[in-house]
Design an enzyme around this catalytic site. Structure first.
Site, PDB file in Angstrom:
ATOM      1  N   LYS A   1       9.736  69.589  88.484  1.00  0.00           N
ATOM      2  CA  LYS A   1      10.221  70.272  88.793  1.00  0.00           C
ATOM      3  C   LYS A   1       8.577  71.242  89.342  1.00  0.00           C
ATOM      4  O   LYS A   1       8.473  72.196  90.742  1.00  0.00           O
ATOM      5  CB  LYS A   1      10.659  72.153  87.932  1.00  0.00           C
ATOM      6  CG  LYS A   1      11.727  70.960  88.089  1.00  0.00           C
ATOM      7  CD  LYS A   1      12.657  71.873  86.990  1.00  0.00           C
ATOM      8  CE  LYS A   1      13.689  70.954  86.737  1.00  0.00           C
ATOM      9  NZ  LYS A   1      14.699  72.240  85.533  1.00  0.00           N
TER      10      LYS A   1
ATOM     11  N   TYR B   1      11.171  77.680  79.902  1.00  0.00           N
ATOM     12  CA  TYR B   1      12.336  78.648  80.387  1.00  0.00           C
ATOM     13  C   TYR B   1      12.555  79.925  78.503  1.00  0.00           C
ATOM     14  O   TYR B   1      11.641  80.326  78.485  1.00  0.00           O
ATOM     15  CB  TYR B   1      13.791  77.684  78.655  1.00  0.00           C
ATOM     16  CG  TYR B   1      13.140  75.883  79.988  1.00  0.00           C
ATOM     17  CD1 TYR B   1      13.613  75.719  81.078  1.00  0.00           C
ATOM     18  CD2 TYR B   1      13.145  74.567  79.298  1.00  0.00           C
ATOM     19  CE1 TYR B   1      13.059  74.720  81.865  1.00  0.00           C
ATOM     20  CE2 TYR B   1      13.074  73.783  79.784  1.00  0.00           C
ATOM     21  CZ  TYR B   1      12.841  73.426  81.214  1.00  0.00           C
ATOM     22  OH  TYR B   1      12.391  72.904  82.080  1.00  0.00           O
TER      23      TYR B   1
ATOM     24  N   VAL C   1      11.696  67.367  78.994  1.00  0.00           N
ATOM     25  CA  VAL C   1      12.533  67.121  78.063  1.00  0.00           C
ATOM     26  C   VAL C   1      12.739  65.505  77.237  1.00  0.00           C
ATOM     27  O   VAL C   1      12.653  65.390  76.777  1.00  0.00           O
ATOM     28  CB  VAL C   1      14.554  67.687  78.121  1.00  0.00           C
ATOM     29  CG1 VAL C   1      14.219  66.030  79.549  1.00  0.00           C
ATOM     30  CG2 VAL C   1      15.276  67.455  77.038  1.00  0.00           C
TER      31      VAL C   1
HETATM   32  N1  GLN Z   1      16.772  65.925  83.788  1.00  0.00           N
HETATM   33  C1  GLN Z   1      16.890  67.031  82.830  1.00  0.00           C
HETATM   34  C2  GLN Z   1      18.055  68.065  83.357  1.00  0.00           C
HETATM   35  O1  GLN Z   1      18.129  68.190  84.687  1.00  0.00           O
HETATM   36  C3  GLN Z   1      15.614  67.897  83.527  1.00  0.00           C
HETATM   37  C4  GLN Z   1      15.852  69.188  82.197  1.00  0.00           C
HETATM   38  C5  GLN Z   1      14.421  69.247  81.384  1.00  0.00           C
HETATM   39  O2  GLN Z   1      13.229  68.773  81.610  1.00  0.00           O
HETATM   40  N2  GLN Z   1      14.511  70.280  80.377  1.00  0.00           N
HETATM   41  O3  GLN Z   1      18.528  68.034  82.593  1.00  0.00           O
END
Ligand code: GLN
Length: 315
Positions: free
Chosen positions: A73, A249, A267
């Protein structure tokens, strides 16, 4: 933890961090929403540091590719700022969300405008913005080329199995996208936007590739290894500000307190962090904490910051 020794050799510092964390490898919970992530061995650990002077330091599984997920992102935000400039802030906010990365509640309260570009809703909106004038396939190709250019590495690829799996099970993201669309906040069809989003999340990179890709943020917008000018100095600072306030987050405050450096987690267990003027750092340990951020990765960065004295909050 030992007292910080700012002058200590960086290789010795990360070797030491690895050694200290070895008994704890496997802690945390590996993301299990898709089989490709669930089957990753939780005991992996890698770390890479690339200094603004061009030195590279690696330890553990620093050369093993992993799913960078939400770290991507940062790259799509950088592209969006390049294409649309400050106008993107009419479409997405830049405030910490204080809620989970995939939360939907805030979106309803705020009329479908995502709080920031790093929560899922915000990143989906960014994918939508950069889709203007492209097919999803063209844009996905452009994102991959951009990341290869940042890292100066042609071997970076998307893991298509991960992207397919995300698409097949992405009920929450599909809901977020449809919700924004219902507020008139998406310009392109949901399937196109999510196609882009799932593919950029599925980029597979090693810690050393990731540290190189983030180096422009540590060096005032220009990658000192390649001389590539990516963004202006002010824009690099602003992207760092967003990583600091929103990059983890609802765990962003805790990360800022403990580590004191801008960082973006994914994640897949990766974190890309920036010590402005000093270095770019990537760490990977798949076990996550309750906020979906790498448990040992955060700890490793906390130890690194303490031992080097690196912080954006003071000498
Ligand atoms: N592809 C994961 C999702 O959309 C990305 C989320 C993350 O890395 N926190 O749930």
């Amino acid at each position: 933890m030992r007292e910080p020794k700012p002058q200590e050799d960086l290789q010795a510092i990360i070797d030491d961090i690895y050694l200290e964390l070895t008994p704890r490898l496997g802690e945390g919970k590996v993301a299990d929403y898709i089989p490709q992530l669930a089957r990753v061995d939780a005991r992996h650990f890698g770390m890479a540091i690339v200094t603004t002077g061009g030195e590279v330091y690696c330890v553990g599984d620093a050369e093993m590719p992993f799913s960078i997920q939400s770290i991507s992102k940062v790259f799509t935000l950088t592209l969006a700022l390049g294409k649309h400039g400050e106008n993107i802030w009419n479409r997405v906010g830049r405030e910490p969300s204080g809620s989970a990365f995939n939360s939907i509640v805030q979106l309803e309260h705020e009329g479908g405008k995502p709080r920031n570009p790093f929560i899922n809703a915000g990143a989906i909106r960014i994918s939508d913005l950069i889709l203007a004038g492209h097919t999803p396939k063209e844009l996905i190709g452009e994102i991959v080329r951009f990341v290869r250019y940042l890292a100066d590495d042609e071997n970076i690829v998307i893991d298509h199995e991960v992207a397919r799996s995300e698409t097949a099970t992405g009920y929450r993201n599909i809901a977020l996208a449809n919700f924004m669309r219902s507020f008139g906040r998406l310009d392109h069809p949901v399937e196109h936007v999510l196609g882009v989003y799932f593919h950029h999340c599925a980029l597979a990179m090693t810690c050393s590739q990731l540290a190189k890709a983030g180096l422009f943020l540590a060096a005032g917008g220009t990658n000192p290894l390649t001389g590539h000018s990516v963004v202006s100095r002010q824009r690099a600072r602003r992207i760092n500000a967003l990583m600091l306030t929103c990059g983890h987050y609802d765990g962003s405050g805790d990360f800022a307190y403990r580590v004191g450096l801008p960082g973006k987690s994914g994640v897949g267990g990766g974190i890309m962090a920036v010590a402005p003027g000093k270095a770019s750092i990537a760490v990977w340990s798949p076990g996550l904490n309750d906020y979906g951020n790498s448990l040992l990765g955060s700890l490793a960065l906390e130890m690194l910051a303490a031992r080097t004295g690196w912080s954006v909050f003071g000498p």
